[in-house]
Design a protein around this motif. Sequence first.
Motif, PDB file in Angstrom:
ATOM      1  N   GLU A  24       0.821  -1.212   0.000  1.00 52.79           N
ATOM      2  CA  GLU A  24       0.000   0.000   0.000  1.00 52.79           C
ATOM      3  C   GLU A  24       0.852   1.258   0.000  1.00 52.79           C
ATOM      4  O   GLU A  24       1.880   1.329   0.660  1.00 52.79           O
ATOM      5  N   GLY A  25       0.405   2.275  -0.732  1.00 56.85           N
ATOM      6  CA  GLY A  25       1.104   3.551  -0.784  1.00 56.85           C
ATOM      7  C   GLY A  25       0.683   4.478   0.338  1.00 56.85           C
ATOM      8  O   GLY A  25       0.126   4.052   1.355  1.00 56.85           O
ATOM      9  N   LEU A  26       0.928   5.758   0.153  1.00 59.40           N
ATOM     10  CA  LEU A  26       0.505   6.814   1.065  1.00 59.40           C
ATOM     11  C   LEU A  26      -0.301   7.836   0.278  1.00 59.40           C
ATOM     12  O   LEU A  26      -0.164   7.942  -0.942  1.00 59.40           O
ATOM     13  N   THR A  27      -1.112   8.606   0.975  1.00 61.64           N
ATOM     14  CA  THR A  27      -1.901   9.660   0.342  1.00 61.64           C
ATOM     15  C   THR A  27      -0.970  10.668  -0.329  1.00 61.64           C
ATOM     16  O   THR A  27      -0.049  11.167   0.316  1.00 61.64           O
ATOM     17  N   PRO A  28      -1.181  10.962  -1.607  1.00 61.07           N
ATOM     18  CA  PRO A  28      -0.343  11.972  -2.272  1.00 61.07           C
ATOM     19  C   PRO A  28      -0.500  13.336  -1.598  1.00 61.07           C
ATOM     20  O   PRO A  28      -1.608  13.736  -1.234  1.00 61.07           O
ATOM     21  N   THR A  29       0.620  14.022  -1.410  1.00 60.95           N
ATOM     22  CA  THR A  29       0.626  15.360  -0.833  1.00 60.95           C
ATOM     23  C   THR A  29       1.615  16.221  -1.608  1.00 60.95           C
ATOM     24  O   THR A  29       2.575  15.700  -2.174  1.00 60.95           O
ATOM     25  N   PRO A  30       1.425  17.544  -1.617  1.00 66.41           N
ATOM     26  CA  PRO A  30       2.346  18.402  -2.363  1.00 66.41           C
ATOM     27  C   PRO A  30       3.637  18.735  -1.618  1.00 66.41           C
ATOM     28  O   PRO A  30       4.600  19.171  -2.235  1.00 66.41           O
ATOM     29  N   ILE A  91       9.760   1.633   5.070  1.00 67.20           N
ATOM     30  CA  ILE A  91       9.781   0.205   4.771  1.00 67.20           C
ATOM     31  C   ILE A  91       9.196  -0.578   5.940  1.00 67.20           C
ATOM     32  O   ILE A  91       9.479  -0.275   7.099  1.00 67.20           O
ATOM     33  N   ARG A  92       8.420  -1.593   5.599  1.00 72.31           N
ATOM     34  CA  ARG A  92       7.985  -2.584   6.591  1.00 72.31           C
ATOM     35  C   ARG A  92       8.468  -3.936   6.112  1.00 72.31           C
ATOM     36  O   ARG A  92       8.222  -4.328   4.974  1.00 72.31           O
ATOM     37  N   LYS A  93       9.144  -4.656   6.991  1.00 71.37           N
ATOM     38  CA  LYS A  93       9.617  -5.993   6.655  1.00 71.37           C
ATOM     39  C   LYS A  93       8.611  -7.021   7.138  1.00 71.37           C
ATOM     40  O   LYS A  93       7.794  -6.763   8.012  1.00 71.37           O
ATOM     41  N   GLU A 173       7.795  -6.110   2.735  1.00 69.75           N
ATOM     42  CA  GLU A 173       6.411  -6.328   2.297  1.00 69.75           C
ATOM     43  C   GLU A 173       5.690  -5.019   2.001  1.00 69.75           C
ATOM     44  O   GLU A 173       4.644  -5.030   1.367  1.00 69.75           O
ATOM     45  N   ARG A 174       6.259  -3.902   2.447  1.00 71.17           N
ATOM     46  CA  ARG A 174       5.685  -2.602   2.098  1.00 71.17           C
ATOM     47  C   ARG A 174       6.817  -1.596   1.986  1.00 71.17           C
ATOM     48  O   ARG A 174       7.667  -1.501   2.860  1.00 71.17           O
TER      49      ARG A 174
END
Length: 188
Positions: A24-30, A91-93, A173-174
């Motif tokens: 999963e990504g993160l919410t795009p921000t400027p 990163i999440r392992k 994994e992320r």
Amino acid sequence: MFSVFRGGQSGAWQVKRLAAVKGEGLTPTPALSVTHSDSVALPILPSQTGWRLVGVASHVRYVERAEKEQLAAAQAGLGRPEATLAALIPIRKSAAWWELTQEERRGIFEDKSHHIASTLRFLPAIARQLYHCRDLGGAFDFLTWFEYRLAHESLFEELVGMLRETEEWSYVEREVDIRVERERLDAV
């Protein structure tokens, strides 16, 4: 000391790219702001308009004395005026990584992936700081912050590409790759 990376509408760093590499990504921000504090409110709750990632710079792990000394001698400090580009890579392992003993993780980290030995040649052009956050209740285990000059952008791409090909990265994994830019500190 806690370091807080906040993606939102304002900040010293302008987000040029935010991409989910794995998971999963993160919410795009400027924009991205980076602050350091002796305390921070936990737990870390997601926002509808941005995100906040918190980590702690800790002692160096998985290194032997000679490697620690090599890193210290070669590593550049953060905040160099000419380093106008940066990357935040949370990163999440996997659980499988954390089920390994410290000795087994060290074996993968350096003996097989050559994390330290193969990255020394990128120093001091690329400065970095690893922040630990696994025990803080956030979505990631590590936040890695890199700073570099525009002239070293391709060198940074080579570094990240090389690391993503190692056995160590098979346990990720992320991963989110956030590229940011700011004006030269001595230009303002």
